[in-house]
Design a protein around this motif. Structure first.
Motif, PDB file in Angstrom:
ATOM      1  N   PRO A   4       0.813  -1.229   0.000  1.00  0.00           N
ATOM      2  CA  PRO A   4       0.000   0.000   0.000  1.00  0.00           C
ATOM      3  C   PRO A   4       0.840   1.270   0.000  1.00  0.00           C
ATOM      4  CG  PRO A   4      -0.847  -1.569   1.602  1.00  0.00           C
ATOM      5  CD  PRO A   4       0.467  -2.106   1.136  1.00  0.00           C
ATOM      6  N   MET A   5       2.042   1.202   0.579  1.00  0.00           N
ATOM      7  CA  MET A   5       2.923   2.378   0.602  1.00  0.00           C
ATOM      8  C   MET A   5       3.497   2.665  -0.789  1.00  0.00           C
ATOM      9  SD  MET A   5       6.426   2.977   2.820  1.00  0.00           S
ATOM     10  CE  MET A   5       7.321   1.724   1.882  1.00  0.00           C
ATOM     11  N   LEU A   6       3.811   1.618  -1.549  1.00  0.00           N
ATOM     12  CA  LEU A   6       4.439   1.795  -2.857  1.00  0.00           C
ATOM     13  C   LEU A   6       3.447   2.111  -3.972  1.00  0.00           C
ATOM     14  CD1 LEU A   6       7.139  -1.037  -2.866  1.00  0.00           C
ATOM     15  CD2 LEU A   6       7.461   1.400  -2.415  1.00  0.00           C
ATOM     16  N   ASN A   7       2.180   1.742  -3.797  1.00  0.00           N
ATOM     17  CA  ASN A   7       1.182   1.953  -4.858  1.00  0.00           C
ATOM     18  C   ASN A   7       1.124   3.395  -5.368  1.00  0.00           C
ATOM     19  OD1 ASN A   7       0.585  -0.732  -4.798  1.00  0.00           O
ATOM     20  ND2 ASN A   7      -1.433  -0.521  -3.853  1.00  0.00           N
ATOM     21  N   PRO A   8       1.063   4.419  -4.481  1.00  0.00           N
ATOM     22  CA  PRO A   8       1.030   5.798  -4.998  1.00  0.00           C
ATOM     23  C   PRO A   8       2.262   6.159  -5.812  1.00  0.00           C
ATOM     24  CG  PRO A   8       0.424   5.733  -2.670  1.00  0.00           C
ATOM     25  CD  PRO A   8       0.956   4.378  -3.015  1.00  0.00           C
ATOM     26  N   PHE A   9       3.436   5.662  -5.405  1.00  0.00           N
ATOM     27  CA  PHE A   9       4.662   5.948  -6.151  1.00  0.00           C
ATOM     28  C   PHE A   9       4.625   5.295  -7.530  1.00  0.00           C
ATOM     29  CE2 PHE A   9       5.908   6.392  -1.705  1.00  0.00           C
ATOM     30  CZ  PHE A   9       6.562   7.619  -1.725  1.00  0.00           C
ATOM     31  N   ILE A  10       4.127   4.077  -7.585  1.00  0.00           N
ATOM     32  CA  ILE A  10       4.045   3.370  -8.865  1.00  0.00           C
ATOM     33  C   ILE A  10       3.145   4.121  -9.829  1.00  0.00           C
ATOM     34  CG2 ILE A  10       3.234   1.259 -10.005  1.00  0.00           C
ATOM     35  CD1 ILE A  10       4.078  -0.275  -7.482  1.00  0.00           C
ATOM     36  N   TYR A  11       1.970   4.561  -9.339  1.00  0.00           N
ATOM     37  CA  TYR A  11       1.026   5.252 -10.218  1.00  0.00           C
ATOM     38  C   TYR A  11       1.474   6.668 -10.564  1.00  0.00           C
ATOM     39  CZ  TYR A  11      -2.639   1.757 -10.464  1.00  0.00           C
ATOM     40  OH  TYR A  11      -3.346   0.628 -10.766  1.00  0.00           O
ATOM     41  N   SER A  12       2.152   7.345  -9.645  1.00  0.00           N
ATOM     42  CA  SER A  12       2.572   8.722  -9.927  1.00  0.00           C
ATOM     43  C   SER A  12       3.822   8.770 -10.804  1.00  0.00           C
ATOM     44  CB  SER A  12       2.823   9.480  -8.622  1.00  0.00           C
ATOM     45  OG  SER A  12       3.822   8.844  -7.847  1.00  0.00           O
ATOM     46  N   LEU A  13       4.746   7.835 -10.597  1.00  0.00           N
ATOM     47  CA  LEU A  13       5.989   7.851 -11.365  1.00  0.00           C
ATOM     48  C   LEU A  13       5.804   7.328 -12.783  1.00  0.00           C
ATOM     49  CD1 LEU A  13       8.555   6.626  -8.665  1.00  0.00           C
ATOM     50  CD2 LEU A  13       8.233   8.954  -9.519  1.00  0.00           C
ATOM     51  N   ARG A  14       4.845   6.418 -12.966  1.00  0.00           N
ATOM     52  CA  ARG A  14       4.652   5.800 -14.278  1.00  0.00           C
ATOM     53  C   ARG A  14       3.470   6.393 -15.041  1.00  0.00           C
ATOM     54  NH1 ARG A  14       7.561   1.018 -14.942  1.00  0.00           N
ATOM     55  NH2 ARG A  14       6.253   0.600 -16.747  1.00  0.00           N
ATOM     56  N   ASN A  15       2.856   7.434 -14.487  1.00  0.00           N
ATOM     57  CA  ASN A  15       1.658   7.986 -15.107  1.00  0.00           C
ATOM     58  C   ASN A  15       1.826   9.488 -15.314  1.00  0.00           C
ATOM     59  OD1 ASN A  15      -1.131   9.139 -15.276  1.00  0.00           O
ATOM     60  ND2 ASN A  15      -1.687   6.983 -15.122  1.00  0.00           N
ATOM     61  N   LYS A  16       1.863   9.905 -16.557  1.00  0.00           N
ATOM     62  CA  LYS A  16       2.098  11.308 -16.896  1.00  0.00           C
ATOM     63  C   LYS A  16       0.968  12.197 -16.379  1.00  0.00           C
ATOM     64  CE  LYS A  16       2.745  14.363 -20.883  1.00  0.00           C
ATOM     65  NZ  LYS A  16       2.792  14.431 -22.372  1.00  0.00           N
ATOM     66  N   ASP A  17      -0.287  11.745 -16.498  1.00  0.00           N
ATOM     67  CA  ASP A  17      -1.423  12.562 -16.073  1.00  0.00           C
ATOM     68  C   ASP A  17      -1.409  12.813 -14.571  1.00  0.00           C
ATOM     69  OD1 ASP A  17      -2.379  12.669 -18.665  1.00  0.00           O
ATOM     70  OD2 ASP A  17      -3.555  10.838 -18.443  1.00  0.00           O
ATOM     71  N   ILE A  18      -1.086  11.772 -13.793  1.00  0.00           N
ATOM     72  CA  ILE A  18      -1.021  11.922 -12.340  1.00  0.00           C
ATOM     73  C   ILE A  18       0.107  12.876 -11.959  1.00  0.00           C
ATOM     74  CG2 ILE A  18      -0.474  10.734 -10.181  1.00  0.00           C
ATOM     75  CD1 ILE A  18      -3.249  10.164 -10.951  1.00  0.00           C
ATOM     76  N   LYS A  19       1.259  12.713 -12.612  1.00  0.00           N
ATOM     77  CA  LYS A  19       2.400  13.589 -12.316  1.00  0.00           C
ATOM     78  C   LYS A  19       2.049  15.046 -12.584  1.00  0.00           C
ATOM     79  CE  LYS A  19       5.545  11.232 -14.664  1.00  0.00           C
ATOM     80  NZ  LYS A  19       6.859  10.853 -15.263  1.00  0.00           N
ATOM     81  N   GLU A  20       1.396  15.311 -13.717  1.00  0.00           N
ATOM     82  CA  GLU A  20       1.022  16.691 -14.048  1.00  0.00           C
ATOM     83  C   GLU A  20       0.013  17.246 -13.053  1.00  0.00           C
ATOM     84  OE1 GLU A  20      -0.371  16.468 -18.045  1.00  0.00           O
ATOM     85  OE2 GLU A  20       1.659  16.427 -18.927  1.00  0.00           O
ATOM     86  N   ALA A  21      -0.954  16.425 -12.613  1.00  0.00           N
ATOM     87  CA  ALA A  21      -1.939  16.870 -11.625  1.00  0.00           C
ATOM     88  C   ALA A  21      -1.282  17.174 -10.284  1.00  0.00           C
ATOM     89  CB  ALA A  21      -3.025  15.803 -11.457  1.00  0.00           C
TER      90      ALA A  21
END
Length: 309
Positions: free
Chosen positions: A283-300
């Motif tokens: 559960p701790m790593l999930n946000p990092f996985i989605y934010s680092l590998r997802n351009k839309d999340i990073k921009e948001a």
């Protein structure tokens, strides 16, 4: 020790990871840090999706639900463990133990079902892109999440009701940092054959079934990607499900690894340490996985940081 009716038990002892008092500050600091990162990271994902209208799509709707469940998942175990270390106590009440076990099973089941729903979402997006918004309409998305909650609640109620039928001895020491279902069953003084049957049957049905569904979805996804002629098109199609595939691999590899390692080693202490991987680390790593590998999340996330800077 003579068996006593389960209503006569008032407290259990959670032995945790180590008896050594010199290690307790280190364990407390490490788990507090991981818990804060988990809560803060998943809250950021929820905030990023809710604040950006471009992210109001089925994929991110399921992601916010997963982030909320991950926060709840870790909150069922870590705060109590930290409190016990801080107060130098290992005690948890009988009712508290059952409540912890109920909510742990509930949110673990939700994790499994939501990951399966997200696999189906990626299957529709890649295999039926022209009909994606028609198939994955808001009504279906809400229904899929609702069904995930209903099945998880029913499963958790079933398992908890089985434990309620068991009798425990006058002193119960659980070699774990939370009231884990299998440990509860194994430490009962009454016959636990039926509870073990229900435990393993439900695990096969509610973990194996979704896992097969995920494998089927990704087999179709891989088949569709192979049919794309351009390399850029293949990369773009694969990148839309790379984050989810990483999370699924992490969750199932850690949980299955814990199961097989504990079965082979037969050590409760080893099982408790290994279970940290899927109860805390994943559960701790999930946000990092989605934010680092997802351009839309990073921009948001960048827009949120710039807005509050």
């Amino acid at each position: 020790m003579d068996p006593r009716n389960n209503t006569g038990i008032s407290v259990f002892q959670l032995l945790g990871f180590s008896e050594g008092p010199e290690l307790q500050p280190l364990i407390f600091g490490l788990f507090l840090l991981m818990y804060l990162i988990t809560v803060f990271g998943n809250l950021l994902i929820i905030l990023a999706v809710s604040s950006d209208s471009h992210l109001h799509t089925p994929m991110y709707f399921f992601l916010t639900n997963l982030s909320f469940v991950d926060i709840c998942f870790t909150s069922t175990t870590i705060p109590k463990m930290l409190w016990n270390i801080q107060t130098q106590s290992k005690v948890i009440t009988y009712k508290g133990c059952l409540s912890q076990m109920y909510f742990f099973i509930l949110f673990a089941g939700l994790d499994v079902f939501l990951l399966t729903v997200m696999a189906y979402d990626r299957f529709v997006a890649i295999c039926h892109p022209l009909h994606y918004m028609v198939i994955m309409n808001p009504r279906l998305c809400g229904l899929l999440v609702l069904m995930s909650w209903i099945m998880s609640v029913l499963h958790s109620m079933l398992q908890t009701s089985m434990v309620l039928q068991l009798s425990f001895c006058t002193e119960v020491e659980i070699p774990h940092f939370f009231c884990e279902l299998n440990q509860m069953i194994q430490h009962a003084c009454s016959a636990n054959f039926l509870s073990n049957i229900v435990l393993y049957f439900a695990a096969m049905l509610l973990v194996g079934g979704p896992f097969i569904g995920i494998l089927y979805s990704y087999s179709k996804i891989v088949s569709s990607i192979r049919g794309i002629s351009s390399a850029q098109g293949k990369y773009k199609a694969f990148s839309t499900c790379a984050s989810h595939l990483s999370v699924v691999s992490l969750f199932y590899c850690t949980s299955l690894g814990v199961y097989f390692s504990s079965a082979a080693i037969q050590s409760s202490h080893t099982s408790a340490v290994a279970s940290v991987m899927y109860t805390v680390v994943t559960p701790m790593l999930n946000p990092f996985i989605y934010s680092l590998r997802n351009k839309d999340i990073k921009e948001a996330l960048i827009r949120i940081l710039l807005l509050h800077s």
